[in-house]
Design a protein around this motif. Structure first.
Motif, short mmCIF file in Angstrom:
data_model
loop_
_atom_site.label_atom_id
_atom_site.label_comp_id
_atom_site.label_asym_id
_atom_site.label_seq_id
_atom_site.Cartn_x
_atom_site.Cartn_y
_atom_site.Cartn_z
N GLN A 21 0.84 -1.19 0.00
CA GLN A 21 0.00 0.00 0.00
C GLN A 21 0.88 1.25 0.00
N PRO A 22 0.37 2.34 -0.55
CA PRO A 22 1.17 3.57 -0.60
C PRO A 22 1.64 4.05 0.78
N ASP A 23 0.84 3.80 1.82
CA ASP A 23 1.24 4.26 3.15
C ASP A 23 2.35 3.41 3.76
N GLU A 24 2.68 2.28 3.12
CA GLU A 24 3.76 1.42 3.61
C GLU A 24 5.11 1.82 3.01
N VAL A 25 5.10 2.47 1.88
CA VAL A 25 6.32 2.76 1.12
C VAL A 25 7.21 3.73 1.90
N LEU A 26 8.48 3.38 1.99
CA LEU A 26 9.46 4.23 2.69
C LEU A 26 9.90 5.38 1.79
N GLU A 33 13.73 -0.33 -1.66
CA GLU A 33 14.15 -1.39 -2.57
C GLU A 33 14.60 -2.63 -1.79
N ARG A 34 15.34 -2.42 -0.71
CA ARG A 34 15.75 -3.55 0.14
C ARG A 34 14.53 -4.22 0.77
N ALA A 35 13.57 -3.41 1.21
CA ALA A 35 12.36 -3.97 1.82
C ALA A 35 11.59 -4.82 0.81
N ARG A 36 11.50 -4.34 -0.43
CA ARG A 36 10.78 -5.09 -1.46
C ARG A 36 11.50 -6.39 -1.79
N ASP A 37 12.83 -6.33 -1.87
CA ASP A 37 13.61 -7.54 -2.15
C ASP A 37 13.42 -8.57 -1.03
N LEU A 38 13.46 -8.11 0.20
CA LEU A 38 13.24 -9.02 1.33
C LEU A 38 11.82 -9.57 1.31
N SER A 39 10.85 -8.71 1.05
CA SER A 39 9.43 -9.11 1.08
C SER A 39 9.11 -10.17 0.04
N LYS A 40 9.85 -10.20 -1.05
CA LYS A 40 9.62 -11.20 -2.10
C LYS A 40 10.07 -12.59 -1.68
N ASN A 41 10.89 -12.67 -0.64
CA ASN A 41 11.41 -13.96 -0.18
C ASN A 41 10.84 -14.39 1.17
N ARG A 70 12.36 -2.65 10.84
CA ARG A 70 13.70 -3.17 11.17
C ARG A 70 14.78 -2.52 10.29
N LEU A 71 14.46 -2.31 9.01
CA LEU A 71 15.42 -1.67 8.12
C LEU A 71 15.68 -0.22 8.52
N VAL A 72 14.63 0.49 8.88
CA VAL A 72 14.78 1.88 9.32
C VAL A 72 15.60 1.93 10.61
N ALA A 73 15.45 0.90 11.46
CA ALA A 73 16.21 0.85 12.72
C ALA A 73 17.68 0.54 12.48
N GLY A 74 18.05 0.19 11.24
CA GLY A 74 19.46 -0.04 10.92
C GLY A 74 19.85 -1.49 10.78
N ASP A 75 18.90 -2.42 10.84
CA ASP A 75 19.23 -3.84 10.68
C ASP A 75 19.69 -4.12 9.25
N SER A 76 20.61 -5.07 9.13
CA SER A 76 21.02 -5.54 7.80
C SER A 76 19.94 -6.51 7.29
#
Length: 153
Positions: A21-26, A33-41, A70-76
């Protein structure tokens, strides 16, 4: 007819609709892009064979938000995956790593197939051995008597 073919081709060629959803997009495109790559797996635990990137389930949305948090918090990426696996188990991964339990799940059907083939081969070999031995002398004499009685009777 031609219009129907065009519509069908367009539907088949269209990429799958993503549930993000648009409200989820960082705002940060690199993190998104990292979030989308992770979400696909990551498997949707409700839909089972869909990634959370494709699923419209509420739990999938929660997982997408958790990944972004988690990504915003700095996690790899590896830390995000480890966090989800610790929380939900390896089932949360669409492509789990080859480890003890997954190797057992993948290897068991092959092992059972080989065992069944071995048992079938042993049974056929045993049947051929019995057939090749023929009748004993006593059995042949008894069979001759029975056949002679059948002809006379």
């Amino acid at each position: 007819m031609r219009l129907g073919t065009i519509v069908l081709a367009a539907l088949l060629a269209a990429p799958p609709a993503l549930a993000v959803q648009p409200d989820e997009v960082l705002a940060d495109t690199a993190l998104e892009e990292r979030a989308r790559d992770l979400s696909k797996n990551i498997r949707c635990l409700v839909c089972r064979n869909e990634s959370i990137d494709e699923s419209n389930a509420e739990l999938a949305r929660d997982l997408r938000l958790l990944v972004r948090e988690r990504l915003v918090a700095g996690d790899s990426d590896a830390e995000v995956i480890a966090y989800l696996v610790d929380r939900y188990g390896e089932y949360v991964l669409l492509n789990p790593p080859a480890s003890g339990s997954t190797l057992l799940l993948w290897g068991a059907p092959l092992a059972l197939l080989l065992l069944g083939g071995g048992l079938a081969a042993a049974h056929v070999t045993r049947q051929r051995a019995v057939a090749d031995d023929g009748l004993s002398d006593a059995d042949e004499a008894r069979l001759k008597v029975l056949l002679d009685e059948g002809r006379d009777g």
